[in-house]
Structure formats: structure tokens, C-alpha cells
Design an enzyme around this catalytic site. Structure first.
Site, PDB file in Angstrom:
ATOM      1  N   GLU A 166       2.980   0.602 -10.150  1.00  0.00           N
ATOM      2  CA  GLU A 166       1.990  -0.399  -9.721  1.00  0.00           C
ATOM      3  C   GLU A 166       1.203  -0.944 -10.918  1.00  0.00           C
ATOM      4  O   GLU A 166       0.905  -2.138 -10.987  1.00  0.00           O
ATOM      5  CB  GLU A 166       1.032   0.189  -8.676  1.00  0.00           C
ATOM      6  CG  GLU A 166       1.681   0.284  -7.299  1.00  0.00           C
ATOM      7  CD  GLU A 166       0.681   0.587  -6.183  1.00  0.00           C
ATOM      8  OE1 GLU A 166       0.980   0.218  -5.043  1.00  0.00           O
ATOM      9  OE2 GLU A 166      -0.387   1.192  -6.440  1.00  0.00           O
ATOM     10  N   HIS A 218       1.481  -1.901   1.383  1.00  0.00           N
ATOM     11  CA  HIS A 218       0.685  -0.674   1.596  1.00  0.00           C
ATOM     12  C   HIS A 218       1.504   0.303   2.446  1.00  0.00           C
ATOM     13  O   HIS A 218       1.808   0.033   3.617  1.00  0.00           O
ATOM     14  CB  HIS A 218      -0.615  -1.089   2.287  1.00  0.00           C
ATOM     15  CG  HIS A 218      -1.572   0.007   2.616  1.00  0.00           C
ATOM     16  ND1 HIS A 218      -2.122   0.835   1.665  1.00  0.00           N
ATOM     17  CD2 HIS A 218      -2.105   0.392   3.803  1.00  0.00           C
ATOM     18  CE1 HIS A 218      -2.954   1.678   2.262  1.00  0.00           C
ATOM     19  NE2 HIS A 218      -2.959   1.434   3.554  1.00  0.00           N
ATOM     20  N   ASP A 274      -2.674  -4.001  -3.429  1.00  0.00           N
ATOM     21  CA  ASP A 274      -1.642  -4.011  -2.378  1.00  0.00           C
ATOM     22  C   ASP A 274      -1.523  -5.363  -1.670  1.00  0.00           C
ATOM     23  O   ASP A 274      -0.593  -5.577  -0.880  1.00  0.00           O
ATOM     24  CB  ASP A 274      -1.938  -2.942  -1.322  1.00  0.00           C
ATOM     25  CG  ASP A 274      -1.614  -1.532  -1.800  1.00  0.00           C
ATOM     26  OD1 ASP A 274      -1.104  -1.376  -2.925  1.00  0.00           O
ATOM     27  OD2 ASP A 274      -1.864  -0.580  -1.038  1.00  0.00           O
ATOM     28  N   GLU A 322      -8.141  -1.228  -0.960  1.00  0.00           N
ATOM     29  CA  GLU A 322      -8.019   0.214  -1.205  1.00  0.00           C
ATOM     30  C   GLU A 322      -8.178   0.531  -2.685  1.00  0.00           C
ATOM     31  O   GLU A 322      -7.658  -0.197  -3.537  1.00  0.00           O
ATOM     32  CB  GLU A 322      -6.611   0.656  -0.751  1.00  0.00           C
ATOM     33  CG  GLU A 322      -6.328   2.123  -0.836  1.00  0.00           C
ATOM     34  CD  GLU A 322      -4.856   2.425  -0.539  1.00  0.00           C
ATOM     35  OE1 GLU A 322      -3.978   1.614  -0.916  1.00  0.00           O
ATOM     36  OE2 GLU A 322      -4.580   3.467   0.075  1.00  0.00           O
ATOM     37  N   GLU A 354       0.995   2.915   4.092  1.00  0.00           N
ATOM     38  CA  GLU A 354       0.499   3.391   5.384  1.00  0.00           C
ATOM     39  C   GLU A 354       0.671   2.371   6.525  1.00  0.00           C
ATOM     40  O   GLU A 354       0.492   2.718   7.687  1.00  0.00           O
ATOM     41  CB  GLU A 354      -0.980   3.779   5.267  1.00  0.00           C
ATOM     42  CG  GLU A 354      -1.244   5.039   4.434  1.00  0.00           C
ATOM     43  CD  GLU A 354      -1.304   4.810   2.933  1.00  0.00           C
ATOM     44  OE1 GLU A 354      -0.820   3.765   2.448  1.00  0.00           O
ATOM     45  OE2 GLU A 354      -1.825   5.685   2.218  1.00  0.00           O
ATOM     46  N   HIS A 403       0.990   5.517  -6.632  1.00  0.00           N
ATOM     47  CA  HIS A 403      -0.202   4.786  -6.214  1.00  0.00           C
ATOM     48  C   HIS A 403      -1.100   4.669  -7.431  1.00  0.00           C
ATOM     49  O   HIS A 403      -1.564   5.674  -7.957  1.00  0.00           O
ATOM     50  CB  HIS A 403      -0.934   5.532  -5.087  1.00  0.00           C
ATOM     51  CG  HIS A 403      -2.190   4.844  -4.656  1.00  0.00           C
ATOM     52  ND1 HIS A 403      -2.216   3.846  -3.713  1.00  0.00           N
ATOM     53  CD2 HIS A 403      -3.457   4.981  -5.089  1.00  0.00           C
ATOM     54  CE1 HIS A 403      -3.448   3.419  -3.571  1.00  0.00           C
ATOM     55  NE2 HIS A 403      -4.226   4.086  -4.396  1.00  0.00           N
ATOM     56  N   HIS A 408      -7.582   1.793  -6.278  1.00  0.00           N
ATOM     57  CA  HIS A 408      -6.365   2.006  -7.074  1.00  0.00           C
ATOM     58  C   HIS A 408      -6.752   2.539  -8.448  1.00  0.00           C
ATOM     59  O   HIS A 408      -6.432   1.939  -9.477  1.00  0.00           O
ATOM     60  CB  HIS A 408      -5.557   0.707  -7.177  1.00  0.00           C
ATOM     61  CG  HIS A 408      -4.634   0.468  -6.020  1.00  0.00           C
ATOM     62  ND1 HIS A 408      -5.088   0.072  -4.787  1.00  0.00           N
ATOM     63  CD2 HIS A 408      -3.284   0.608  -5.880  1.00  0.00           C
ATOM     64  CE1 HIS A 408      -4.055  -0.035  -3.955  1.00  0.00           C
ATOM     65  NE2 HIS A 408      -2.959   0.285  -4.585  1.00  0.00           N
TER      66      HIS A 408
HETATM   67 MN    MN Z   1      -1.818   1.320  -0.696  1.00  0.00          MN
END
Ligand code: MN
Length: 268
Positions: free
Chosen positions: A181, A121, A46, A35, A123, A176, A37
């Protein structure tokens, strides 16, 4: 014969894994995503973070680290920037659930009894929990036990939150490719961070509900949902120490094998 000290299951031979299972070693399954970032962090962020978390405690708690699940459920616009970025490569929920269920089921079949799913992650939550439930249902009567860390940590201490978010905490959904992170990646894998490209960004709207099709103003152009430039290696180190300690305590509490942290220590 040389004794290897690796904790990475895929780098071991089958007799080494059998020996680990026989002495009661546990296994971690990191789950992440591929994904975007932001402009500055790699697509595997992630995956890297939960794998590092698993490796951080694997030796002292006698766990192996299974090959991570490198793809995750659909990126949501308000917590991951959505599916509109090149590089974001996601699974349907049923595919993710089947994948995690099959892998967990295989680990149980081989004889692992202390298992922990470490998801980073956002989700993937619920889907990894469902997969763990279904895997155990397939092995009724086994003494396997699965810790499901849908979120890699609970709350952080007030001091750490102040250090991370001196201007105020926006909420974890914003986190995010942002301060936390980025700081963790600067601490753990600085060679993968293009920090001079980090930006502070925000979507024009960030409501409490979602809308389909995704409104454009729910997604910041950079893919960074908040303030990445405020990240630092120092913030990452402080946060990481706390996250590792929380995770270690959870695993010791739930998967100590014969019951106490002492037992885990002496088993080694
Ligand atoms: Mn993520």
C-alpha cells in the site's frame, strides 16, 4: 461548445451523463474506508487506490467513475488495526450494504448496464457482493450486469511478489499501510505520503482467529501491520502496472458490452 473529457461522474452535467449512458458507457463504483494507515499514509488510502484503479482504465474502456463510497465496514484488528485509532470512521455492515445497494440501484435505474464495484478495504468483502445482489433483485428484467471486485486483484506474478517481499510474504492480511500500500501510494500520490514517518511494525500476536473484545496485543501501536520502510516508488509502479492490467482484463472479459474487447475499442 467545449467538449469535456472528464471521467468523473460528479463533475459532469446531467446531459453529459445521459449522452454517456446512451452510447453505452459503463460506470465504476469505488468502495473504500476512512481508516488509519499508520503514521505515514492518509485515512483515505482505501478510497484513493480503487478510485485511481477505476480512472486508470476508464477512458479506454469508456467508463465513468461514480463518487466513491468513502466509508467502510468496521476495521478488523488483524487486517486494518481495528477501531481503536483516531480517524478510523466506520459503518455498520447494514449501513454499508444499504448505501452500496441504493447507489447501485440508482445507477441501474438511470440506464447504466455495465457496472463494476471496485473495493479496496478488506473488511467490505461479502457486504458489497450482497449489496450488488440486492440491487439487481430490485431491477429484475434489466440487462444490467455487475462485476464485483471484492479484492482489487487476484494473485501477483512471482517476479512482482519477489520484488515487493524480498524477505518473504507474510500474507495479504498484513498488507495494511505496509510494503504494497505504501509503494502504491508513493507511485500514485507521493504528496500524501509522509515517508520519513513510516515504520516497520507487527502485532505481538497474529492468530488465525479473532477475539472480542479485541486483545491489545493483536494491534501494533503504529497501525502499520508490517514493514512500511521497505516500500518504494519503483515497487509501486511495478505492482500498479500488474494490478491495472488484471483489472482491465476482468472488465473487458465481463463487461465488454457487445461481447469482445474489439467491440469496446471500436465503440469509443
Ligand atoms: Mn482497509
Amino acid at each position: 461548445m467545449a467538449q469535456r473529457r472528464t471521467r468523473i461522474l460528479s463533475e459532469m452535467t446531467w446531459p453529459e451523463v445521459r449522452e454517456a449512458i446512451e452510447r453505452g458507457a459503463g460506470v465504476f463504483l469505488p468502495v473504500g474506508s476512512t481508516e488509519q494507515h499508520g503514521y505515514h499514509l492518509p485515512l483515505a488510502t482505501d478510497v484513493i487506490l480503487p478510485t485511481e484503479l477505476a480512472l486508470a482504465v476508464a477512458d479506454e474502456l469508456d467508463f465513468l467513475v461514480a463518487p466513491p463510497v468513502a466509508y467502510g465496514y468496521r476495521s478488523r484488528p488483524l487486517s486494518g488495526g481495528g477501531q481503536g485509532f483516531v480517524g478510523t470512521t466506520s459503518l455498520q455492515a447494514r449501513t454499508l450494504m444499504s448505501l452500496v445497494e441504493d447507489v447501485l440501484s440508482e445507477l441501474i435505474r438511470q440506464g447504466f448496464e455495465r457496472i463494476a464495484v471496485v473495493n479496496w478495504h478488506f473488511e467490505n468483502q461479502n457486504f458489497v457482493y450482497e449489496a450488488a445482489c440486492l440491487a439487481l433483485e430490485r431491477h429484475r428484467g434489466s440487462s444490467a450486469r455487475i462485476l464485483v471486485a471484492e479484492h482489487p486483484f487476484a494473485e501477483l506474478s512471482e517476479a512482482t511478489m519477489k520484488t515487493l517481499f524480498p524477505e518473504g510474504f507474510p500474507g495479504w492480511d498484513y498488507e495494511h499501510a505496509s510494503i504494497m500500500e505504501t509503494s502504491l501510494m508513493l507511485h500514485l500520490r507521493p504528496e500524501l505520503v509522509l515517508f520519513d514517518r513510516a515504520v516497520d511494525d507487527a502485532s505481538k500476536r497474529h492468530p488465525w482467529y479473532d477475539v472480542l473484545p479485541v486483545p491489545e496485543d493483536f494491534v501494533p501501536a503504529s497501525g502499520t501491520l508490517w514493514k512500511a520502510t521497505q516500500a518504494s516508488e519503483e515497487k509501486g509502479r511495478i505492482t500498479w502496472e500488474e494490478i491495472v492490467a488484471q483489472f482491465r482484463e476482468a472488465v473487458v472479459t465481463e463487461l465488454a458490452g457487445t461481447g469482445s474487447p474489439e467491440a469496446v475499442r471500436h465503440e469509443r
